[in-house]
Write a protein that holds these residues in place. Structure first.
Motif, PDB file in Angstrom:
ATOM      1  N   LYS B 104      99.026  68.462   9.919  1.00 35.69           N
ATOM      2  CA  LYS B 104      98.457  67.957   8.561  1.00 35.69           C
ATOM      3  C   LYS B 104      97.890  66.640   8.953  1.00 35.69           C
ATOM      4  CE  LYS B 104     100.177  68.385   4.778  1.00 35.69           C
ATOM      5  NZ  LYS B 104      99.765  69.844   4.467  1.00 35.69           N
ATOM      6  N   VAL B 105      98.227  65.604   9.818  1.00 37.60           N
ATOM      7  CA  VAL B 105      97.201  64.698  10.228  1.00 37.60           C
ATOM      8  C   VAL B 105      95.736  64.898  10.643  1.00 37.60           C
ATOM      9  CG1 VAL B 105      96.857  62.659  11.766  1.00 37.60           C
ATOM     10  CG2 VAL B 105      99.102  62.889  10.841  1.00 37.60           C
ATOM     11  N   THR B 106      95.880  65.987  11.490  1.00 35.75           N
ATOM     12  CA  THR B 106      94.732  66.678  12.102  1.00 35.75           C
ATOM     13  C   THR B 106      93.654  67.197  10.983  1.00 35.75           C
ATOM     14  OG1 THR B 106      95.849  67.134  14.287  1.00 35.75           O
ATOM     15  CG2 THR B 106      93.707  68.366  13.638  1.00 35.75           C
ATOM     16  N   ALA B 107      94.270  67.961  10.026  1.00 36.16           N
ATOM     17  CA  ALA B 107      93.519  68.628   9.212  1.00 36.16           C
ATOM     18  C   ALA B 107      93.003  67.321   8.200  1.00 36.16           C
ATOM     19  CB  ALA B 107      94.058  69.440   8.329  1.00 36.16           C
ATOM     20  N   LEU B 108      93.685  66.191   7.839  1.00 37.82           N
ATOM     21  CA  LEU B 108      93.354  65.310   7.045  1.00 37.82           C
ATOM     22  C   LEU B 108      91.992  64.307   7.645  1.00 37.82           C
ATOM     23  CD1 LEU B 108      96.784  63.851   5.815  1.00 37.82           C
ATOM     24  CD2 LEU B 108      94.787  64.806   4.186  1.00 37.82           C
ATOM     25  N   THR B 109      92.262  64.220   8.939  1.00 37.11           N
ATOM     26  CA  THR B 109      91.213  63.371   9.754  1.00 37.11           C
ATOM     27  C   THR B 109      89.954  64.379   9.676  1.00 37.11           C
ATOM     28  OG1 THR B 109      93.034  62.771  11.052  1.00 37.11           O
ATOM     29  CG2 THR B 109      90.879  62.395  12.215  1.00 37.11           C
ATOM     30  N   ILE B 110      89.985  65.598   9.917  1.00 36.07           N
ATOM     31  CA  ILE B 110      88.772  66.413  10.001  1.00 36.07           C
ATOM     32  C   ILE B 110      88.193  66.329   8.550  1.00 36.07           C
ATOM     33  CG2 ILE B 110      87.717  68.700  10.089  1.00 36.07           C
ATOM     34  CD1 ILE B 110      89.980  69.001  12.455  1.00 36.07           C
ATOM     35  N   GLU B 111      88.868  66.488   7.589  1.00 31.61           N
ATOM     36  CA  GLU B 111      88.429  66.371   6.139  1.00 31.61           C
ATOM     37  C   GLU B 111      87.670  64.934   5.968  1.00 31.61           C
ATOM     38  OE1 GLU B 111      91.127  68.015   3.243  1.00 31.61           O
ATOM     39  OE2 GLU B 111      91.912  69.681   4.839  1.00 31.61           O
ATOM     40  N   LEU B 112      88.328  64.016   6.315  1.00 38.19           N
ATOM     41  CA  LEU B 112      87.765  62.661   5.786  1.00 38.19           C
ATOM     42  C   LEU B 112      86.595  62.420   6.751  1.00 38.19           C
ATOM     43  CD1 LEU B 112      91.286  60.779   5.409  1.00 38.19           C
ATOM     44  CD2 LEU B 112      89.460  61.557   3.531  1.00 38.19           C
ATOM     45  N   LEU B 113      86.746  62.794   8.078  1.00 35.77           N
ATOM     46  CA  LEU B 113      85.629  62.443   8.693  1.00 35.77           C
ATOM     47  C   LEU B 113      84.080  63.245   8.097  1.00 35.77           C
ATOM     48  CD1 LEU B 113      86.954  62.632  12.471  1.00 35.77           C
ATOM     49  CD2 LEU B 113      85.961  60.598  11.372  1.00 35.77           C
ATOM     50  N   LEU B 114      84.359  64.158   7.709  1.00 36.37           N
ATOM     51  CA  LEU B 114      83.543  65.083   7.253  1.00 36.37           C
ATOM     52  C   LEU B 114      82.913  64.282   5.677  1.00 36.37           C
ATOM     53  CD1 LEU B 114      84.284  68.849   7.790  1.00 36.37           C
ATOM     54  CD2 LEU B 114      82.602  67.775   8.794  1.00 36.37           C
ATOM     55  N   LEU B 115      83.895  63.909   5.227  1.00 35.81           N
ATOM     56  CA  LEU B 115      83.589  63.103   3.883  1.00 35.81           C
ATOM     57  C   LEU B 115      82.668  61.939   4.391  1.00 35.81           C
ATOM     58  CD1 LEU B 115      84.434  62.723   0.791  1.00 35.81           C
ATOM     59  CD2 LEU B 115      86.027  60.931   1.755  1.00 35.81           C
ATOM     60  N   GLU B 116      83.244  61.093   5.386  1.00 36.27           N
ATOM     61  CA  GLU B 116      82.671  59.897   5.489  1.00 36.27           C
ATOM     62  C   GLU B 116      81.093  60.128   6.196  1.00 36.27           C
ATOM     63  OE1 GLU B 116      85.308  58.155   8.671  1.00 36.27           O
ATOM     64  OE2 GLU B 116      86.833  58.284   7.159  1.00 36.27           O
ATOM     65  N   ALA B 117      80.926  61.297   6.895  1.00 39.36           N
ATOM     66  CA  ALA B 117      79.585  61.710   7.291  1.00 39.36           C
ATOM     67  C   ALA B 117      78.615  61.715   5.939  1.00 39.36           C
ATOM     68  CB  ALA B 117      79.563  63.037   8.223  1.00 39.36           C
ATOM     69  N   VAL B 118      78.945  62.185   5.023  1.00 43.98           N
ATOM     70  CA  VAL B 118      78.043  62.286   3.929  1.00 43.98           C
ATOM     71  C   VAL B 118      78.142  61.067   3.085  1.00 43.98           C
ATOM     72  CG1 VAL B 118      77.950  63.445   1.543  1.00 43.98           C
ATOM     73  CG2 VAL B 118      78.798  64.832   3.431  1.00 43.98           C
ATOM     74  N   LEU B 119      79.142  60.262   3.210  1.00 37.57           N
ATOM     75  CA  LEU B 119      79.179  58.910   2.410  1.00 37.57           C
ATOM     76  C   LEU B 119      77.978  58.051   3.287  1.00 37.57           C
ATOM     77  CD1 LEU B 119      82.642  58.201   1.377  1.00 37.57           C
ATOM     78  CD2 LEU B 119      80.749  59.027   0.034  1.00 37.57           C
ATOM     79  N   VAL B 120      78.119  58.149   4.616  1.00 36.30           N
ATOM     80  CA  VAL B 120      77.111  57.378   5.462  1.00 36.30           C
ATOM     81  C   VAL B 120      75.647  57.644   4.931  1.00 36.30           C
ATOM     82  CG1 VAL B 120      76.138  57.041   7.659  1.00 36.30           C
ATOM     83  CG2 VAL B 120      78.642  57.116   7.470  1.00 36.30           C
ATOM     84  N   LEU B 121      75.395  58.717   4.707  1.00 35.75           N
ATOM     85  CA  LEU B 121      74.056  59.082   4.256  1.00 35.75           C
ATOM     86  C   LEU B 121      73.812  58.410   2.839  1.00 35.75           C
ATOM     87  CD1 LEU B 121      73.695  62.998   5.302  1.00 35.75           C
ATOM     88  CD2 LEU B 121      72.765  61.127   6.249  1.00 35.75           C
ATOM     89  N   GLY B 122      74.840  58.792   1.911  1.00 32.63           N
ATOM     90  CA  GLY B 122      74.876  57.865   0.663  1.00 32.63           C
ATOM     91  C   GLY B 122      74.526  56.395   0.795  1.00 32.63           C
ATOM     92  N   VAL B 123      75.206  55.958   1.640  1.00 34.70           N
ATOM     93  CA  VAL B 123      75.151  54.454   1.531  1.00 34.70           C
ATOM     94  C   VAL B 123      73.622  54.031   2.396  1.00 34.70           C
ATOM     95  CG1 VAL B 123      75.887  52.477   3.527  1.00 34.70           C
ATOM     96  CG2 VAL B 123      77.598  53.868   2.081  1.00 34.70           C
ATOM     97  N   ALA B 124      73.082  54.696   3.016  1.00 34.39           N
ATOM     98  CA  ALA B 124      71.928  54.790   3.824  1.00 34.39           C
ATOM     99  C   ALA B 124      70.980  54.513   2.564  1.00 34.39           C
ATOM    100  CB  ALA B 124      71.768  55.753   4.850  1.00 34.39           C
ATOM    101  N   VAL B 125      70.973  55.443   1.771  1.00 34.44           N
ATOM    102  CA  VAL B 125      69.906  55.745   0.833  1.00 34.44           C
ATOM    103  C   VAL B 125      70.270  54.890  -0.390  1.00 34.44           C
ATOM    104  CG1 VAL B 125      69.310  57.363  -1.065  1.00 34.44           C
ATOM    105  CG2 VAL B 125      69.769  58.235   1.183  1.00 34.44           C
ATOM    106  N   LEU B 126      71.581  54.729  -0.926  1.00 28.57           N
ATOM    107  CA  LEU B 126      71.654  53.858  -2.049  1.00 28.57           C
ATOM    108  C   LEU B 126      71.933  52.313  -1.634  1.00 28.57           C
ATOM    109  CD1 LEU B 126      74.953  55.921  -3.564  1.00 28.57           C
ATOM    110  CD2 LEU B 126      72.467  55.754  -4.437  1.00 28.57           C
ATOM    111  N   TYR B 127      72.334  51.975  -0.504  1.00 26.84           N
ATOM    112  CA  TYR B 127      72.413  50.497  -0.246  1.00 26.84           C
ATOM    113  C   TYR B 127      71.388  50.103   0.824  1.00 26.84           C
ATOM    114  CZ  TYR B 127      77.170  51.123  -2.283  1.00 26.84           C
ATOM    115  OH  TYR B 127      77.986  51.688  -3.165  1.00 26.84           O
TER     116      TYR B 127
END
Lengths: 224, 228
Positions: B104-127
């Motif tokens: 469960k930790v592995t799956a959660l980590t993969i899902e959150l890392l993918l989310l963070e990758a998209v959020l990094v793009l969001g931060v680059a554009v918005l902030y």
């Protein structure tokens, strides 16, 4: 002959309520035992105790040679439980569920597919998510997930529920086959006409205690 | 340990199943990701009049958004296990509780890392953020996410069968993850300021948090599964 299920003065609490209030029961290898009784009698709790899921407060419980008062986990992989819940992931397909649960129980994917075939689950349903199946189809898939574990002790709670006539006949046949091959079957049912025909013996449970026991039917045993 | 081969094979089996469930249900893409982007947008609207503050607060805002999204992801992940008697089926399966936990930790980590990758793009554009110390940022993201998933899986299992789990989980989890939030934020701040060398001490601290949470979780998951 030592009993597969041996309960003495078994008391199990659900919260503070004594769901089992001193059960004495012996079930032997190859036997099909019907648990009768009204709703809330303690049938589901009794099956849960035998599966090692519910602990005893007092009393003795030895199932498949494992003392459940000291180690409830040891018996779990050797039993198969069909409960009111489906034990299936609703968003996964039929085969994805069977693949997961068969591998989890150290069975093979082929065991899972064979179990689906045995339960008459049509191959056109294999890729459908479980939530899109009818109640009867879900029940068959749950049954398949249980038998692919090759359990030594079958614990079935209302196994006929939701099934059509052919499905009920199939379940009866599976129980008889299991008993013939040496497994032991405990099942709870309210469909007494059908259940009494397949069972070798029945007990009535009410208020968490066993009230009476119907002796083995030689005619039924001979049939099976 | 299960008959099939032990903790590692059980972990792989559970992780694959969880990722498959996400692929089928698309809760992460359809609900958690839009929620996370919305939070980033709201922070941008609230702080936009003063771009200076927004830039200064970017690492903290990013990790707060990740934490909120992680709570939603955890709730979903463990709600699935509480439905249809799945917890009982897992207990009956003979799988190792530590294997289930690590899966469960592995799956959660993969899902959150993918989310963070998209959020990094969001931060680059918005902030209007420029990312400089990429290796350090990646290490911080990985270790912080492991810590979040490691602690989250323990509390997710604890709250799984409680009727008030939606409100109880964040209440239990967020205080426990405060050290991860602080270390990840400080590490990101340092890397954005090009002081990458000092940032590795924050990464090391996150590594210790992750190791502690994962070790404790592997041992605690058995009683949690039994009591669930």
């Amino acid at each position: 002959m030592s009993a597969i299920v041996h309960l003495r003065s078994a008391v199990a609490l659900i919260g503070r309520f004594p769901a089992l209030a001193g059960v004495n029961l012996d079930v032997h290898a190859g036997e099909i035992l019907l648990l009768r009784g009204p709703n809330g009698a303690g049938k589901t709790t009794l099956l849960g105790v035998c599966a090692g899921l519910i602990g005893l407060s007092t009393g003795e419980a030895v199932v498949l040679g494992e003392d459940l008062t000291t180690n409830r986990r040891a018996v779990r992989r050797r039993v198969g439980l069909l409960g009111h819940d489906s034990f299936l992931y609703q968003d996964l397909s039929v085969v994805e569920n069977l693949d997961f649960w068969s591998r989890a129980a150290a069975a093979t994917v082929a065991d899972g597919r064979a179990a689906l075939d045995r339960l008459g689950v049509a191959s056109r349903l294999f890729e459908l998510p479980v939530h899109s199946l009818s109640a009867g189809q879900r029940r068959r898939v749950s049954f398949a997930a249980m038998i692919c574990r090759r359990p030594e002790l079958w614990l079935l709670d209302e196994p006929h529920a939701g099934l059509d006539s052919a499905g009920r006949d199939l379940v009866d046949g599976l129980m008889s086959e299991a008993a013939t091959s040496g497994a032991t079957v405990l099942f709870a049912s309210h469909e007494l006409d059908r259940a009494e025909h397949v069972a070798h013996r029945s007990v009535t449970i009410s208020g968490g205690v066993i009230l009476d026991e119907t002796p083995p039917s030689t005619e039924t045993r001979a049939d099976s | 340990m299960s008959q099939s081969g032990g903790v590692l094979s059980d972990a792989v089996l559970v992780a694959r199943k969880d990722l498959l469930l996400e692929r089928r249900a698309k809760i992460g893409i359809g609900q958690v990701l839009p929620f996370a982007i919305l939070v980033l947008l709201l922070f941008a609207f609230a702080l936009d009049p003063d771009r200076g503050i927004l830039k200064l607060a970017t690492p903290g805002l990013f990790w707060v958004t990740v934490l909120f999204s992680a709570v939603l992801t955890l709730q979903r992940s463990f709600a699935l296990e509480a439905e249809d008697g799945i917890l009982e089926a897992l207990r009956l399966s003979g799988m190792s509780p530590a294997g289930i936990y690590l899966g469960k930790v592995t799956a959660l980590t993969i899902e959150l890392l993918l989310l963070e990758a998209v959020l990094v793009l969001g931060v680059a554009v918005l902030y209007d953020t420029k990312f400089l110390g990429i290796p350090l940022l990646f290490a911080i993201a990985l270790l912080a996410t492991l810590g979040i998933a490691g602690a989250g899986a323990v509390y997710g299992a604890l709250a799984a069968r409680l009727r008030s789990r939606e409100t109880l989980l964040p209440l239990l989890l967020l205080p426990l993850l405060a050290p991860v939030l602080i270390a990840a934020t400080r590490g990101c701040e340092v890397s954005l300021e090009r002081e990458a060398m000092s940032g590795w001490s924050w990464a090391a601290l996150l590594g210790i948090f992750a190791l502690v949470y994962l070790t404790l979780g592997s041992f605690l998951f058995r009683p949690l599964l039994e009591d669930a």
